[in-house]
Design an enzyme around this catalytic site. Structure first.
Site, PDB file in Angstrom:
ATOM      1  N   HIS A 183     -23.802  -3.049 -39.043  1.00  0.00           N
ATOM      2  CA  HIS A 183     -22.807  -1.698 -38.903  1.00  0.00           C
ATOM      3  C   HIS A 183     -21.728  -2.400 -38.339  1.00  0.00           C
ATOM      4  O   HIS A 183     -21.626  -3.076 -37.225  1.00  0.00           O
ATOM      5  CB  HIS A 183     -23.389  -0.740 -37.900  1.00  0.00           C
ATOM      6  CG  HIS A 183     -22.226   0.200 -37.650  1.00  0.00           C
ATOM      7  ND1 HIS A 183     -22.151   0.832 -36.196  1.00  0.00           N
ATOM      8  CD2 HIS A 183     -21.217   1.041 -38.174  1.00  0.00           C
ATOM      9  CE1 HIS A 183     -21.173   1.999 -36.438  1.00  0.00           C
ATOM     10  NE2 HIS A 183     -20.524   1.993 -37.597  1.00  0.00           N
TER      11      HIS A 183
HETATM   12 CA    CA Z   1     -21.927  -3.268 -42.838  1.00  0.00          CA
END
Ligand code: CA
Ligand code: TV1
Ligand code: ZN
Length: 397
Positions: A183
């Protein structure tokens, strides 16, 4: 020159300072700056340097890095060495160094390393601002976890945030797209209170059998930034959580559908894409099952929208495949097609030869490394796309 038109196609620039290669995080650490040497050698072996402008950017200065980072943090970062480091100093831990995982070690030349990769991203952003290039590439950047006063997940300085800040001087809306398997939390956090940056990250999300969340543990579909309706950044983050083993066709469909919808709705005047290669099959830290051309399809898709594009690296822990992917994506940018048989006379050719290293070709089948069972069912992906489209309605526009 009379009557001649500007040549068709894109002008591409390649921003690379070779001094970045000589830094070592430590022998067992998965981040290997040496993968950039391999990448550069493939790019040169295929003659791609004749299809683009090469730049050797200077390191960024303390003051340039202070546009995003706290000066206290930068002072620490610029002074700490393996010799003077005090791992029990509270500042050391609070700035994200050492700790149990030792994700962010203090190594020789650390300050030099971070200023080089950051300088390259800023130099690439300048080229877009000056309209010297349509696409600017920095494979040494993409360190998306760094916060303004904390190092995190192998990232000390957030070169992406710095580059976006430069682009914002002349762009009303910048779209950030992140296909690293992790992320892009640092970039998302930096711009959570503005509607002038939209962040879109695709990543592995979930809890392992041993009970640990996949790093950094954030980025579920319902995380859309601030919820306060008076916050301008509301609805300007989109997270696409994916499970282990996603394959080429699934990922391409997901990426094309969602990215297309975001670009059409947000209508950015510039795009920054982090092309982390740890989303490939067989990556040492990753969980996905992508082949090189499926990863490159994402770059091709973004390029097709014709906006000024800053393309940067990121993760990638199986160096030979990182080099293959970024060489392929460089060719996608300049619009060249490469033959799969690797050219002779590549300095580290052994790294690409032998069955286990991809058999001396550019596009080996990475599905061979069937390490992760595909847990993404068509039903789950359909639901994910529906939720993503629903989330997009929260963006005023
Ligand atoms: Ca990513
Ligand atoms: C030293 C030596 C450090 C060997 C770190 C893998 C190591 C890892 C090492 C490692 C490793 C992570 C965590 C656990 C958080 C910790 C560039 C609760 C074999 C952009 C960063 C991943 C990814 C960090 C960076 C992660 C990027 N995985 N060996 N560390 N604690 N950290 O899980 O997004 O690709 O693994
Ligand atoms: Zn990563």
């Amino acid at each position: 020159e009379y009557g001649m038109e500007k040549p068709k196609g894109y002008s591409v620039s390649f921003h690379y300072n070779p001094h970045v290669e000589y830094h070592h995080f430590g022998s067992s650490h998965p981040m290997k700056p040496w993968r950039l040497t391999l990448t550069k050698q493939l790019v040169l072996a295929y003659g791609l340097e004749y299809c683009m402008e090469l730049y050797e950017p200077r390191p960024a200065t303390f003051d340039e890095l202070a546009i995003f980072h706290d000066r206290e943090y930068l002072s620490f970062l610029s002074n700490v060495t393996p010799q003077n480091a005090k791992p029990d100093d509270p500042a050391y831990l609070s700035f994200g160094f050492g700790g149990e995982s030792n994700d962010c070690p203090v190594f020789d030349g650390l300050w030099n390393y971070v200023s080089i990769y950051s300088g390259a991203s800023m130099n690439a952003a300048w080229n877009l601002l000056n309209k010297q290039s349509d696409i600017a590439i920095n494979w040494s950047g993409g360190l998306h976890h760094a916060k303004k006063n904390v190092a995190s997940g192998f990232c000390y300085i957030n070169d992406i945030v710095l580059a976006i800040q430069l682009l914002l001087t002349q762009n009303q809306r910048v779209l950030y797209i992140d296909i690293d398997v992790h992320h892009g939390d640092g970039v998302e956090a930096a711009f959570e209170s503005t509607d002038r940056v939209f962040t879109l990250s695709y990543h592995k999300f979930g809890i392992d059998r041993n009970g640990y969340p996949f790093f950094p543990g954030t980025g579920n579909i319902n995380e859309m930034g601030p919820t306060d309706p008076t916050n301008r950044g509301k609805g300007h983050s989109l997270n696409i959580p994916i499970d282990d083993g996603i394959d080429d066709d699934q990922y391409k469909w997901l990426f094309k559908t969602i990215t297309g919808a975001v670009i059409n709705k947000y209508n950015p005047t510039a795009i920054v894409m982090q092309s982390g290669a740890d989303s490939l099959g067989g990556d040492r830290l990753g969980r996905f099952n992508l082949n090189i051309k499926a990863h490159g399809f994402c770059v091709e898709t973004v390029k097709s929208y014709g906006r000024p594009l800053l393309l940067i690296g990121g993760g990638g822990y199986t160096p030979r495949n990182v080099a293959r992917t970024w060489c392929h994506e460089t060719s996608v940018c300049v619009g060249a097609e490469l033959h799969s048989k690797l050219p002779a006379h590549i300095p580290y050719i052994q790294a690409f030869q032998g069955e286990e290293n991809g058999g001396g070709i550019l596009y080996p089948d990475l599905h061979n490394t069937k390490r992760h069972e595909n847990l993404n069912t068509p039903q789950k992906l359909q639901k994910l796309v529906e939720q993503a489209m629903e989330n997009l309605r929260y963006m005023e526009g």
